[in-house]
Enzyme design. Structure first.
Site, PDB file in Angstrom:
ATOM      1  N   LYS A  26       0.628  -1.513   0.453  1.00 47.20           N
ATOM      2  CA  LYS A  26      -0.174   0.008  -0.661  1.00 47.20           C
ATOM      3  C   LYS A  26       0.813   1.321   0.124  1.00 47.20           C
ATOM      4  CE  LYS A  26      -3.469  -0.209   2.206  1.00 47.20           C
ATOM      5  NZ  LYS A  26      -4.385  -0.651   3.814  1.00 47.20           N
ATOM      6  N   ARG A  96      -2.655   3.615   8.913  1.00 48.03           N
ATOM      7  CA  ARG A  96      -3.470   2.158   7.727  1.00 48.03           C
ATOM      8  C   ARG A  96      -2.009   1.018   7.754  1.00 48.03           C
ATOM      9  NH1 ARG A  96      -4.866   5.387   1.706  1.00 48.03           N
ATOM     10  NH2 ARG A  96      -6.196   2.939   2.041  1.00 48.03           N
ATOM     11  N   GLY A 105      -8.454  -7.463   4.589  1.00 50.14           N
ATOM     12  CA  GLY A 105      -8.824  -7.593   5.646  1.00 50.14           C
ATOM     13  C   GLY A 105      -8.069  -8.229   7.107  1.00 50.14           C
ATOM     14  N   MET A 107      -5.555  -6.781   8.252  1.00 47.52           N
ATOM     15  CA  MET A 107      -5.491  -5.995   9.336  1.00 47.52           C
ATOM     16  C   MET A 107      -6.138  -5.167   9.371  1.00 47.52           C
ATOM     17  SD  MET A 107      -1.003  -6.640   9.179  1.00 47.52           S
ATOM     18  CE  MET A 107      -1.219  -6.356   6.839  1.00 47.52           C
ATOM     19  N   ARG A 363      -3.549  -1.687  -5.880  1.00 50.12           N
ATOM     20  CA  ARG A 363      -2.342  -2.663  -6.002  1.00 50.12           C
ATOM     21  C   ARG A 363      -3.345  -3.371  -7.111  1.00 50.12           C
ATOM     22  NH1 ARG A 363      -5.871  -4.333  -0.746  1.00 50.12           N
ATOM     23  NH2 ARG A 363      -7.803  -5.010  -1.974  1.00 50.12           N
ATOM     24  N   HIS A 481     -10.911 -42.717  -7.476  1.00 48.30           N
ATOM     25  CA  HIS A 481     -10.719 -42.989  -8.417  1.00 48.30           C
ATOM     26  C   HIS A 481     -11.708 -41.952  -9.720  1.00 48.30           C
ATOM     27  CE1 HIS A 481     -11.949 -46.103 -12.198  1.00 48.30           C
ATOM     28  NE2 HIS A 481     -13.038 -45.227 -11.857  1.00 48.30           N
ATOM     29  N   ARG A 592      -3.026 -47.725 -20.329  1.00 45.21           N
ATOM     30  CA  ARG A 592      -2.821 -48.970 -19.838  1.00 45.21           C
ATOM     31  C   ARG A 592      -4.193 -49.637 -20.810  1.00 45.21           C
ATOM     32  NH1 ARG A 592      -5.050 -43.932 -17.308  1.00 45.21           N
ATOM     33  NH2 ARG A 592      -4.051 -43.342 -16.179  1.00 45.21           N
ATOM     34  N   ARG A 651       1.978 -49.548 -21.001  1.00 47.25           N
ATOM     35  CA  ARG A 651       2.529 -50.185 -19.479  1.00 47.25           C
ATOM     36  C   ARG A 651       1.232 -51.588 -19.936  1.00 47.25           C
ATOM     37  NH1 ARG A 651       0.061 -48.037 -14.220  1.00 47.25           N
ATOM     38  NH2 ARG A 651      -1.668 -48.630 -14.782  1.00 47.25           N
ATOM     39  N   GLU A 779       8.205 -46.639  -9.524  1.00 45.19           N
ATOM     40  CA  GLU A 779       7.240 -46.415  -8.724  1.00 45.19           C
ATOM     41  C   GLU A 779       7.663 -47.413  -7.657  1.00 45.19           C
ATOM     42  OE1 GLU A 779       3.065 -47.925 -10.736  1.00 45.19           O
ATOM     43  OE2 GLU A 779       4.526 -49.369 -11.745  1.00 45.19           O
ATOM     44  N   SER A 798       9.505 -43.964 -17.035  1.00 46.95           N
ATOM     45  CA  SER A 798       8.904 -43.224 -16.455  1.00 46.95           C
ATOM     46  C   SER A 798       8.498 -42.977 -14.999  1.00 46.95           C
ATOM     47  CB  SER A 798       7.410 -43.587 -16.803  1.00 46.95           C
ATOM     48  OG  SER A 798       6.519 -42.882 -17.353  1.00 46.95           O
ATOM     49  N   GLY A 800       6.565 -43.786 -12.227  1.00 49.93           N
ATOM     50  CA  GLY A 800       4.976 -43.942 -11.289  1.00 49.93           C
ATOM     51  C   GLY A 800       4.433 -42.738 -10.336  1.00 49.93           C
ATOM     52  N   THR A 801       4.598 -41.217 -10.163  1.00 48.10           N
ATOM     53  CA  THR A 801       4.410 -40.628  -9.176  1.00 48.10           C
ATOM     54  C   THR A 801       3.139 -41.296  -7.874  1.00 48.10           C
ATOM     55  OG1 THR A 801       3.843 -38.848 -10.277  1.00 48.10           O
ATOM     56  CG2 THR A 801       6.196 -38.733  -9.709  1.00 48.10           C
ATOM     57  N   ASP A 803       1.510 -43.980  -7.382  1.00 52.10           N
ATOM     58  CA  ASP A 803       2.426 -45.435  -6.876  1.00 52.10           C
ATOM     59  C   ASP A 803       3.485 -44.625  -5.675  1.00 52.10           C
ATOM     60  OD1 ASP A 803       0.671 -46.716  -6.872  1.00 52.10           O
ATOM     61  OD2 ASP A 803       1.693 -48.567  -8.501  1.00 52.10           O
ATOM     62  N   CYS A 865       4.842 -40.092 -15.042  1.00 50.12           N
ATOM     63  CA  CYS A 865       3.603 -40.877 -16.196  1.00 50.12           C
ATOM     64  C   CYS A 865       2.334 -40.595 -14.704  1.00 50.12           C
ATOM     65  CB  CYS A 865       3.132 -41.609 -16.126  1.00 50.12           C
ATOM     66  SG  CYS A 865       3.466 -42.818 -15.432  1.00 50.12           S
ATOM     67  N   TYR A 885       9.999 -35.648 -20.789  1.00 53.10           N
ATOM     68  CA  TYR A 885       8.668 -35.784 -21.183  1.00 53.10           C
ATOM     69  C   TYR A 885       7.859 -35.392 -19.570  1.00 53.10           C
ATOM     70  CZ  TYR A 885       7.592 -40.360 -20.977  1.00 53.10           C
ATOM     71  OH  TYR A 885       7.586 -41.411 -20.753  1.00 53.10           O
TER      72      TYR A 885
END
Ligand code: ADP
Ligand code: MG
Ligand code: MG
Length: 909
Positions: A26, A96, A105, A107, A363, A481, A592, A651, A779, A798, A800-801, A803, A865, A885
């Site tokens: 401000k 202020r 809002g 403070m 702002r 799921h 899959r 896969r 994974e 690849s 498999g984040t 698992d 993936c 990728y």
């Protein structure tokens, strides 16, 4: 200690816009506006460093600080030709708050500071407007008692009713007694009487007199603003927004200007462009004869600023444009000046005192995703910003909104939320509630729009989910799921709305803690971007067919391509592949094979798979597989064809087999009949396959180790498709990916199967070679740690984040919904690790695997993936590690591409 106080005024200003760290947002922008020659009431900013000093001194204002403030005040008195505390020509100020980053809002601010028994008569004499003076005085008492005398002193109000509330109630009772509808109906005498009553109540309630000394008021105010940095609201806001506690807030002391001096005075807030739609039209609200927070506080319905701001609710009210055309014009000019200076949409606050306009704040304005896109493209066209800036103006996450219909923000504001869940699939949906997948399909056939409401969803609901325009579940997490599927389809979805008690048999759902019941056929609206459920039909805005979006993405592409990382998609059908391709996917990172056993057209392949599972001998199994093979090949081939010229990662079968054995007795009987075996045998087989922890059971590569013929059939389908498509002149680049591996020997055993099939297909088809890569998912933590060995056989990894996260944390992703909220609220976790890669832990494993893998095989391709592949922060993480990728669901492809473009642009800076 460096300089603690910075002046701003039309003739002398010490601060600048880029001094936000020191002066707060401000203060820095007030200084900037003042230097631009925009009318800003003069004042000074006490630095954030002074705030830190204040806390270091045990919450005391140092003598040095007091002296600097008084010196600055003196200057302000000179500019304004008024005197602080002077009974003849009293100067009043506002005190202020203003942190580095706006904390709207959170403070406190006190207005009209400096009014006392001496200055009240002086101001009345000077203005000749006693009503206004008493109105200002009673406001000061309210704000000061609340902010300085109660909150800053840490006084906990008795039975939760703070002094502000008490005074507000006194005001309301008084208005009621006098038959006044609005504050503006109160007379001078009324206000004078109230001010005296207020002071009495303050003394009675807080045990102290309201200070009558202007200097005491000033320093009381400054100290209180410093203290409000550690107020409850401010602290929790900082937790959510990850703002460090040690930043501190600045304090702005500014000459008061008055919007409450009568019919030629007013106050308002505005945006230089429409923050909901992005339209290049001035947008705002104002109130005549009002002060400060009245506009946003909702005590009076504010008037529209101009024609562009008129809507159903306010169209009968006069706009500023109509009432004060000249002042409006002046404000509009300032709007243009601010935009061309800051080169972005600004959120502004202004006050008009007896026809004279003052700017009190500006702002960068917050905006919706659609607005961000529209503004970026407009400003690019207007040559206000360059391409890189336009790309950076849209946050990747905001694209989500752009790709889905959303609720019109105006109608959403008026509706009340009946339940909240996790925002699993973005956008909005409005339709009639059904409780089963079958009903969803049936109702949709009858031409209705439905929302499928379930306790939780399972793979059998897939058709109902496809048919429904929105999905709502009582249980499940962001990667449940339902959430995965919904996001994949770009479908609006809310999961884990715990307050819902679903009674499927009774076709109704109760909302805990209320008497609301949702019945079949009721219309509800979901906001999947926020996780809010409304029991009403809210108006929708369609954002998909936006030509601006398409143009924007071509610019994004240009910058993205300057980097080396691509975006692929997770797709299991030719249709999904085509959608993703249109969004710019450069291949499939995850196909899959099990997909063909779910949903439409799955009956026959599922039957054959079951037959295979129920086989007693290798011969029987092979025979069943032979029958199944054409189905496998059909989908794989069509998908490879749809991705002509691009890589497709297939896969091998991943889920444990028991998932495919029918559970209910009648379904078992039906299958038994079809197969000509005893139902008893099916039951037994199901029981034999039962696992206590299927997630870590007989699945992935392990299936192929036990049943190599299953692997063989899949690889054959891929290789044959490749040869056939090549012969048709297509360019296919298949990649076989082995899931759930933990040791290179698993890969070696499977590779033998691959090599054998490879030779067979080559011979049978009469070709010399078939292009096909062989790689693995990473994974399981062990696979990451032993990546150097894995890379001996694998040509690509690849990650498999899903698992990998599950096994690194030991959190089941299907059950995390129950406790995730506690973890996030308690700050045990910063984010849901199933949505954004946990860079501290899981990230280390990824880094280790990338490094060790490349040591063995420098040209190793790396991809991700898991669901996180479409998460902007995770994309940036992969970019930094030099991934080949990221792969994500089709609707997240543009988001990932934008995230890469951001990384590239930031990288090159
Ligand atoms: P917030 O950060 O919560 O918006 P502000 O410091 O902007 O708090 O103050 C809230 C409101 O008080 C402003 O929108 C403005 O209307 C009013 N206000 C603040 N300072 C002054 C002033 N010097 N003169 C007139 N009104 C003021
Ligand atoms: Mg403000
Ligand atoms: Mg997996």
């Amino acid at each position: 200690m460096a300089k603690r106080v910075y002046l701003f005024s039309s003739s002398f200003t010490e601060g600048k816009a880029d001094m936000k760290n020191l002066l707060g947002g401000k203060g820095a922008n007030l200084a900037e506006m003042a230097s631009l020659g925009i009318p800003v009431p003069p004042g000074f900013t006490v630095t954030t460093e002074a705030c830190t000093e204040y806390y270091d001194c045990g919450a005391k204002l140092s003598d040095e600080l007091r002296a600097e403030c008084l010196a600055a005040l003196k200057k302000v008195e000179e500019y304004t030709k008024m005197g602080y505390g002077d009974p003849e020509k009293p100067l009043l100020v506002s005190v202020r708050s203003g942190a580095r980053q706006s904390m709207p809002g959170m403070m406190d601010t006190v207005l009209n500071v400096g009014l006392s028994s001496k200055t009240v008569p002086g101001l009345i004499k000077k203005t000749g407007n006693d009503r206004f003076v008493w109105d200002s005085y009673r406001r000061l008492i309210m704000m000061y008692a609340d902010v300085v005398m109660e909150k800053a002193e840490g006084i906990e109000p008795v039975d939760g009713k703070g002094i502000r509330k008490q005074l507000d109630e006194m005001l309301d009772e008084y208005k009621h007694k006098k038959g006044c509808k609005s504050d503006t109906d109160l007379t001078t005498e009324d206000l004078k009487f109230l001010a005296e009553e207020f002071k009495k109540r303050v003394k009675a309630s807080l045990g102290k007199e309201f200070p009558d000394d202007p200097i005491e008021q000033l320093f009381g105010g400054i100290g209180a603003v410093f203290k409000s940095w550690n107020g409850k609201k401010a602290i929790s806001y900082r937790r959510i927004e990850n703002i460090p506690d040690d930043w501190g807030t600045a304090v702005n002391v500014q000459t008061m200007v008055f919007g409450n001096m009568g019919d030629t005075s007013a106050t308002g807030v505005a945006f230089t462009r429409n923050p909901a739609t992005g339209e290049n039209k001035f947008y705002g609200e104002w109130l005549v004869n009002a002060q400060g927070e009245d506009v946003v506080a909702g005590i009076r319905t504010p008037n529209p600023l101009n024609d562009a701001t008129k809507n159903e609710q306010n169209k009968h009210l006069h706009s500023l444009q109509e009432v004060m055309p000249e002042t409006y014009k002046q404000l509009d000019d300032i709007r243009l000046k601010l935009e061309s200076h800051f080169k972005d949409m600004q959120d502004i606050e202004f006050t008009i005192q007896e026809g004279i306009l003052y700017m009190l704040q500006c702002r960068t304005g917050k905006r919706t995703g659609t607005a961000a896109l529209v503004m970026a493209m407009d400003m690019l066209d207007e040559k206000l910003i360059d391409e890189k800036t336009a790309v950076l103006r849209v946050k990747p996450a905001q694209l989500d909104e752009v790709l889905h219909p959303i609720i019109n923000p105006e109608s959403e504001k008026k509706a009340s939320v009946i339940a909240k869940g996790l925002p699993a699939g973005p956008g909005a949906a409005c339709g009639q509630v059904v409780f089963t997948s079958e009903d969803a399909v049936k109702w949709v056939k009858d031409g209705k729009k439905v929302i499928l409401l379930r306790e939780e969803t399972n793979p059998e609901d897939v058709e109902g989910m496809r048919a429904a325009i929105g999905i709502l579940t009582a249980r499940g997490g962001m990667t449940s799921h339902a959430a995965l599927v919904a996001r994949g389809w770009g479908k609006c979805c809310i999961v884990g709305a715990g307050a819902l008690h679903v009674d499927v048999a009774g076709k109704k759902a109760k909302i805990a803690g209320s008497d609301i019941v949702i019945k079949e056929g009721d219309v509800i609206t979901l906001n999947g971007s926020k996780g809010h459920v409304y029991q009403a039909s809210l108006e929708m805005m369609d954002a998909t067919e936006n030509p601006r979006f398409k143009h924007f993405m071509t610019i994004v592409e240009k910058y993205m391509k300057m980097g080396k990382m691509g975006v692929r998609t997770n797709a299991d059908t030719p249709a999904d592949a085509k959608v993703a391709r249109a969004f710019g996917a450069e291949g499939i990172g995850l196909f899959r094979t099990e997909h063909m056993f779910y949903g439409v057209g799955a009956d026959q392949p599922l039957f054959l798979l079951r037959k295979m599972i129920l086989s007693n001998t290798v011969e029987e199994r092979k025979a069943a597989l032979n029958e199944l093979s054409p189905f496998f090949k059909k989908d794989i081939k069509a998908t490879m064809e749809a991705m002509d010229g691009m890589p497709v990662t297939v896969r091998l079968l991943d889920p444990p087999l028991h998932e495919f054995v029918p559970q209910s007795a009648d379904k078992q009987a039906e299958l038994a009949k079809a197969l000509g075996i005893k139902a008893e045998d099916i039951k037994k087989r199901g029981e034999a396959l039962h696992e206590s922890n299927p997630m870590m059971g007989h699945r992935g590569v392990r299936l192929g180790i036990t049943y190599p013929e299953v692997t063989e059939m899949q690889i054959r389908a891929v290789l044959e498709s490749a040869v056939e498509l090549t012969k048709e002149g297509k360019h296919v680049h298949p990649e076989i990916m082995v899931p759930v591996t933990c040791d290179v020997r698993e890969l070696d055993v499977t590779k033998k199967v691959f090599d054998k099939v490879y030779e067979e297909v080559k011979k049978a088809k009469g070709v010399d070679a078939i292009e096909c890569k062989y790689g693995t998912m990473i994974e399981i933590p062990r696979a990451a740690l032993l990546a150097d060995r894995m890379a001996k056989t694998a040509e690509f990894f690849s990650f498999g984040t899903n698992d990998l996260t599950q096994m690194t944390f030991g959190f089941s992703r299907d059950d995390i919904g129950v406790f995730l909220g506690d973890y996030l609220e308690g700050k045990i976790l910063d984010a849901d690790p199933f949505q954004t890669v946990d860079q501290d832990g899981v990230g280390q494993l990824i880094e280790i695997a990338a490094e060790r893998g490349r040591k063995t095989r420098p040209e190793l391709k790396l991809g991700i993936c898991g669901e996180q592949g479409g998460d902007p922060a995770s994309v940036e993480f992969c970019y930094k590690l030099g991934f080949t990728y990221v792969s994500c669901s089709p609707f997240r492809v543009p988001i990932a591409r934008l995230a890469i473009a951001h990384s590239v642009i930031k990288d090159k800076k």
